[in-house]
Write a protein that holds these residues in place. Structure first.
Motif, PDB file in Angstrom:
ATOM      1  N   SER A 130       0.868  -1.187   0.000  1.00 27.98           N
ATOM      2  CA  SER A 130       0.000   0.000   0.000  1.00 27.98           C
ATOM      3  C   SER A 130       0.901   1.231   0.000  1.00 27.98           C
ATOM      4  CB  SER A 130      -0.902   0.008   1.243  1.00 27.98           C
ATOM      5  OG  SER A 130      -0.139   0.082   2.431  1.00 27.98           O
ATOM      6  N   GLY A 131       0.456   2.230  -0.746  1.00 29.84           N
ATOM      7  CA  GLY A 131       1.253   3.456  -0.841  1.00 29.84           C
ATOM      8  C   GLY A 131       2.586   3.235  -1.514  1.00 29.84           C
ATOM      9  N   THR A 132       2.598   2.529  -2.616  1.00 28.52           N
ATOM     10  CA  THR A 132       3.857   2.209  -3.302  1.00 28.52           C
ATOM     11  C   THR A 132       4.455   3.454  -3.950  1.00 28.52           C
ATOM     12  OG1 THR A 132       3.017  -0.011  -3.769  1.00 28.52           O
ATOM     13  CG2 THR A 132       4.941   0.742  -5.019  1.00 28.52           C
ATOM     14  N   ILE A 133       5.772   3.639  -3.779  1.00 30.35           N
ATOM     15  CA  ILE A 133       6.523   4.742  -4.390  1.00 30.35           C
ATOM     16  C   ILE A 133       7.619   4.114  -5.240  1.00 30.35           C
ATOM     17  CG2 ILE A 133       7.886   6.815  -3.970  1.00 30.35           C
ATOM     18  CD1 ILE A 133       6.588   7.033  -1.245  1.00 30.35           C
ATOM     19  N   TYR A 134       7.647   4.456  -6.529  1.00 27.69           N
ATOM     20  CA  TYR A 134       8.637   3.901  -7.451  1.00 27.69           C
ATOM     21  C   TYR A 134       9.786   4.881  -7.639  1.00 27.69           C
ATOM     22  CZ  TYR A 134       5.164   0.352  -8.652  1.00 27.69           C
ATOM     23  OH  TYR A 134       4.249  -0.676  -8.609  1.00 27.69           O
ATOM     24  N   ALA A 135      10.978   4.315  -7.756  1.00 25.23           N
ATOM     25  CA  ALA A 135      12.151   5.147  -7.994  1.00 25.23           C
ATOM     26  C   ALA A 135      12.140   5.651  -9.426  1.00 25.23           C
ATOM     27  CB  ALA A 135      13.429   4.355  -7.719  1.00 25.23           C
ATOM     28  N   GLY A 136      12.621   6.877  -9.625  1.00 27.99           N
ATOM     29  CA  GLY A 136      12.680   7.451 -10.957  1.00 27.99           C
ATOM     30  C   GLY A 136      13.715   6.775 -11.832  1.00 27.99           C
ATOM     31  N   LYS A 137      13.544   6.954 -13.121  1.00 22.46           N
ATOM     32  CA  LYS A 137      14.480   6.359 -14.063  1.00 22.46           C
ATOM     33  C   LYS A 137      15.775   7.159 -14.098  1.00 22.46           C
ATOM     34  CE  LYS A 137      10.856   4.507 -17.069  1.00 22.46           C
ATOM     35  NZ  LYS A 137      10.292   4.487 -18.438  1.00 22.46           N
ATOM     36  N   GLU A 138      16.874   6.441 -14.390  1.00 27.99           N
ATOM     37  CA  GLU A 138      18.192   7.057 -14.548  1.00 27.99           C
ATOM     38  C   GLU A 138      18.618   7.840 -13.311  1.00 27.99           C
ATOM     39  OE1 GLU A 138      18.161   9.346 -18.060  1.00 27.99           O
ATOM     40  OE2 GLU A 138      17.820   7.637 -19.392  1.00 27.99           O
ATOM     41  N   GLY A 139      18.321   7.281 -12.143  1.00 28.17           N
ATOM     42  CA  GLY A 139      18.811   7.864 -10.907  1.00 28.17           C
ATOM     43  C   GLY A 139      18.078   9.084 -10.410  1.00 28.17           C
ATOM     44  N   GLN A 140      16.924   9.384 -10.970  1.00 25.57           N
ATOM     45  CA  GLN A 140      16.169  10.546 -10.501  1.00 25.57           C
ATOM     46  C   GLN A 140      15.499  10.240  -9.165  1.00 25.57           C
ATOM     47  OE1 GLN A 140      13.420  11.548 -13.583  1.00 25.57           O
ATOM     48  NE2 GLN A 140      15.001  12.235 -15.011  1.00 25.57           N
ATOM     49  N   GLU A 141      15.504  11.228  -8.272  1.00 23.70           N
ATOM     50  CA  GLU A 141      14.892  11.059  -6.958  1.00 23.70           C
ATOM     51  C   GLU A 141      13.388  11.292  -7.045  1.00 23.70           C
ATOM     52  OE1 GLU A 141      15.441  12.669  -2.335  1.00 23.70           O
ATOM     53  OE2 GLU A 141      16.544  13.580  -3.987  1.00 23.70           O
ATOM     54  N   THR A 142      12.639  10.444  -6.399  1.00 21.99           N
ATOM     55  CA  THR A 142      11.186  10.550  -6.374  1.00 21.99           C
ATOM     56  C   THR A 142      10.732  10.851  -4.950  1.00 21.99           C
ATOM     57  OG1 THR A 142      10.994   8.945  -8.187  1.00 21.99           O
ATOM     58  CG2 THR A 142       9.025   9.372  -6.866  1.00 21.99           C
ATOM     59  N   THR A 143       9.853  11.863  -4.816  1.00 18.60           N
ATOM     60  CA  THR A 143       9.368  12.268  -3.496  1.00 18.60           C
ATOM     61  C   THR A 143       7.850  12.274  -3.506  1.00 18.60           C
ATOM     62  OG1 THR A 143      11.328  13.653  -3.122  1.00 18.60           O
ATOM     63  CG2 THR A 143       9.397  14.073  -1.732  1.00 18.60           C
ATOM     64  N   GLU A 144       7.271  11.642  -2.528  1.00 15.52           N
ATOM     65  CA  GLU A 144       5.825  11.649  -2.331  1.00 15.52           C
ATOM     66  C   GLU A 144       5.552  11.839  -0.845  1.00 15.52           C
ATOM     67  OE1 GLU A 144       3.635   8.448  -3.964  1.00 15.52           O
ATOM     68  OE2 GLU A 144       4.517   8.610  -5.985  1.00 15.52           O
ATOM     69  N   GLY A 145       4.947  12.969  -0.527  1.00 18.57           N
ATOM     70  CA  GLY A 145       4.677  13.265   0.877  1.00 18.57           C
ATOM     71  C   GLY A 145       5.959  13.445   1.660  1.00 18.57           C
TER      72      GLY A 145
END
Length: 233
Positions: A62-77
């Motif tokens: 639940s609440g899955t957060i996927y990492a960005g492609k090519e090393g990009q940082e992903t932020t959710e909340g």
């Protein structure tokens, strides 16, 4: 028999040691915690994710957060993930922890068949139970000049007190000796003055007594008493 063991291992324990990382992390309310999940080389180009553990079968996450492609940082909340493919690691950061964040999470990698995943437990403690902070060497070096100057004053004053202590003791002894000498001199002066007054009073009594006696005698006897007597050879 060996074939059955290998088949059971592939079905029941998929991704054994494919992911490595901490089994549990902890922090206090308001803290920021980070963790690192490392994966094998063959999983470099696969998509990574972070999620909270859900059910067993259909709602695994639940609440899955996927990492960005090519090393990009992903932020959710209050959660961010970053796939560092050069280091073969997935970095997860959680900000401003709350008591509701406590639980179990999956650090996972998608692939054909069952995903490679690592179960991590997060413990969050109340902020009221936080121990008092202690200044480390870095914070001590970054302290303000006013703080450093104020903290250096006791270091200077301690040797000054040690130097001045013998002088103060000597001055006290000299003052006490001077006071004793003055008191002794004053007592001696009062004693001599009292003796002089007593001598003068005795002389006056003697003279008054002598005058009274001579007034009762004949002139010749009075003259003999009041006149000095000289002895002739």
């Amino acid at each position: 028999m060996r074939l059955l063991v290998l088949l059971w291992g592939c079905l029941v324990l998929p991704g054994y040691e494919a992911l490595e990382g901490p089994k549990e992390i902890s922090g206090f309310e308001g803290d920021t915690v980070s963790l690192r999940c490392t994966y094998r080389e063959e999983l470099r180009d696969h998509r990574k994710y972070w999620c909270r553990k859900g059910g067993i079968l259909f709602s695994r996450c639940s609440g899955t957060i996927y990492a960005g492609k090519e090393g990009q940082e992903t932020t959710e909340g209050r959660v961010s993930i970053h796939d560092s493919r050069q280091e073969l690691s997935l970095i997860v950061t959680l900000w401003n922890l709350t008591l509701q964040d406590a639980g179990k999470y999956w650090c996972g990698v998608e692939k054909r068949g069952p995903d490679e995943s690592l179960l991590i437990s997060l413990f969050v403690f109340p902020g009221s139970s936080r121990p008092p902070k202690q200044l480390d060497s870095t914070s001590a070096e970054d302290a303000s000049p006013a703080l450093s100057s104020s903290s250096s004053k006791p270091r200077v004053s301690i040797p000054m007190v040690r130097v001045l202590a013998p002088v103060l003791v000597l001055l006290s002894l000299l003052s006490a000796a001077g006071l004793i000498a003055f008191s002794s001199h004053l007592l001696l002066w009062r004693k001599e003055a009292r003796q002089a007054m007593e001598t003068q009073r005795n002389e006056k009594v003697y003279l008054s007594h002598l005058n009274h006696r001579t007034s009762e005698l004949d002139p010749e006897e009075a003259f003999e008493i009041s006149s000095p007597t000289f002895l002739s050879d």
